[in-house]
Scaffold this motif. Sequence first.
Motif, PDB file in Angstrom:
ATOM      1  N   ARG A 275       0.933  -0.815   0.223  1.00  0.00           N
ATOM      2  CA  ARG A 275      -0.265  -0.007  -0.108  1.00  0.00           C
ATOM      3  C   ARG A 275       0.481   1.276   0.417  1.00  0.00           C
ATOM      4  N   ALA A 276       1.612   1.179   1.027  1.00  0.00           N
ATOM      5  CA  ALA A 276       3.139   2.104   0.607  1.00  0.00           C
ATOM      6  C   ALA A 276       3.485   2.730  -0.112  1.00  0.00           C
TER       7      ALA A 276
ATOM      8  N   ASP B 114       1.210   3.609  -3.456  1.00  0.00           N
ATOM      9  CA  ASP B 114       0.379   4.925  -2.894  1.00  0.00           C
ATOM     10  C   ASP B 114       1.249   6.487  -3.170  1.00  0.00           C
TER      11      ASP B 114
ATOM     12  N   LEU C 229       1.438   6.139  -7.412  1.00  0.00           N
ATOM     13  CA  LEU C 229       1.071   6.744  -7.550  1.00  0.00           C
ATOM     14  C   LEU C 229       0.851   8.263  -7.683  1.00  0.00           C
ATOM     15  N   GLU C 230       1.330   8.715  -6.326  1.00  0.00           N
ATOM     16  CA  GLU C 230       1.500   9.785  -5.976  1.00  0.00           C
ATOM     17  C   GLU C 230       2.439  10.853  -7.041  1.00  0.00           C
TER      18      GLU C 230
ATOM     19  N   ARG D  73      -1.730  -3.029  -8.376  1.00  0.00           N
ATOM     20  CA  ARG D  73      -1.117  -3.661  -7.026  1.00  0.00           C
ATOM     21  C   ARG D  73      -1.262  -5.381  -7.145  1.00  0.00           C
TER      22      ARG D  73
ATOM     23  N   TRP E 212      -9.056  -0.332  -1.709  1.00  0.00           N
ATOM     24  CA  TRP E 212      -8.113   0.387  -1.875  1.00  0.00           C
ATOM     25  C   TRP E 212      -7.972   0.840  -3.168  1.00  0.00           C
ATOM     26  N   LYS E 213      -8.311   0.420  -4.347  1.00  0.00           N
ATOM     27  CA  LYS E 213      -8.550   1.070  -5.721  1.00  0.00           C
ATOM     28  C   LYS E 213      -9.521   1.768  -5.409  1.00  0.00           C
TER      29      LYS E 213
ATOM     30  N   ASN F 240     -10.404   3.789  -3.125  1.00  0.00           N
ATOM     31  CA  ASN F 240     -10.024   5.260  -2.813  1.00  0.00           C
ATOM     32  C   ASN F 240      -8.968   5.980  -3.546  1.00  0.00           C
ATOM     33  N   ALA F 241      -8.136   4.790  -4.095  1.00  0.00           N
ATOM     34  CA  ALA F 241      -6.744   5.579  -4.701  1.00  0.00           C
ATOM     35  C   ALA F 241      -7.089   6.660  -5.891  1.00  0.00           C
TER      36      ALA F 241
ATOM     37  N   ALA G 130      -4.781   3.954 -11.052  1.00  0.00           N
ATOM     38  CA  ALA G 130      -4.743   2.481  -9.915  1.00  0.00           C
ATOM     39  C   ALA G 130      -5.385   1.590 -10.246  1.00  0.00           C
TER      40      ALA G 130
END
Length: 217
Positions: free
Chosen positions: A16-17, A20, A23-24, A31, A42-43, A45-46, A50
């Motif tokens: 996750r870290a 993210d 992506l940032e 993932r 996760w997808k 909210n990404a 993603a």
Amino acid sequence: MAKSRVAVIGSGDVGRALADGFLEHGYEVMRASRDPAKLDAWKANAVAGASTGTFEQAALWGDLVVLAVKGTAAESAVALCGAANLAGKTVIDATNPIADAPPVNGVLSFFTGLDDSLMERLQRLAPKAHFVKAFSCVGNALMVHPDFGGIKPSMFICGNDEGAKAEVGRVLDEFGWETADMGAAEAARAIEPLCILWCIPGFARNEWSHAFKLLRA
Ligand SMILES: NC(=O)c1ccc[n+]([C@@H]2O[C@H](COP(=O)([O-])OP(=O)(O)OC[C@H]3O[C@@H](n4cnc5c(N)ncnc54)[C@H](OP(=O)(O)O)[C@@H]3O)[C@@H](O)[C@H]2O)c1
């Protein structure tokens, strides 16, 4: 230049870290989990870019691969990715060979010996992949933009392919690290145990907010 497509193999905190973080920084990220539905939240909210898939789908799709799975499962995870899907690609190896045993006075046990490392085992399983050890000696909360009051911590890396290490060095620059290149794959025998050292203040005093810095005169 277009940014690499990054396959992040791992549904845990490190996956996750790092997903993210990529992506940032404008990368597309797939993932992966053996059960991709696990990553639906996760997808959802990404940010844009993603996606999710199986280990094999992600390994095939990515230009750059991140391996962030349980150490005892890393060899079988590489097999599930498929060595052919990793051929010619940089594989950031964040795993540690932590044994399934509780820490003794805060000291973790490894299932590898001093003349061996998990990354060397993985490199033998997928000989055409370019494994680079990185992100293994710091907690996931500090992997992207570690804040030490303007001091950049060192990320120890190693691997057999100079181009792959240069690629990982560029990622580390973006994520706010100074790269400390320790050489070829055998250096993973020294880098992986830094995880044991890093965890001791955590288990002993619940302190998890530190990183290593290589000082040079
Ligand atoms: N946690 C940290 O802060 C930290 C920091 C530095 C390095 N590391 C290292 O990074 C790695 C990932 O750590 P983590 O805490 O994010 O998660 P983890 O719980 O150690 O690993 C989760 C991942 O391992 C996979 N996995 C578990 N058993 C498996 C099996 N039998 N076969 C195939 N895959 C299996 C899971 O796959 P599924 O998704 O299919 O369940 C999942 O993707 C570890 O090697 C750890 O030592 C962790």
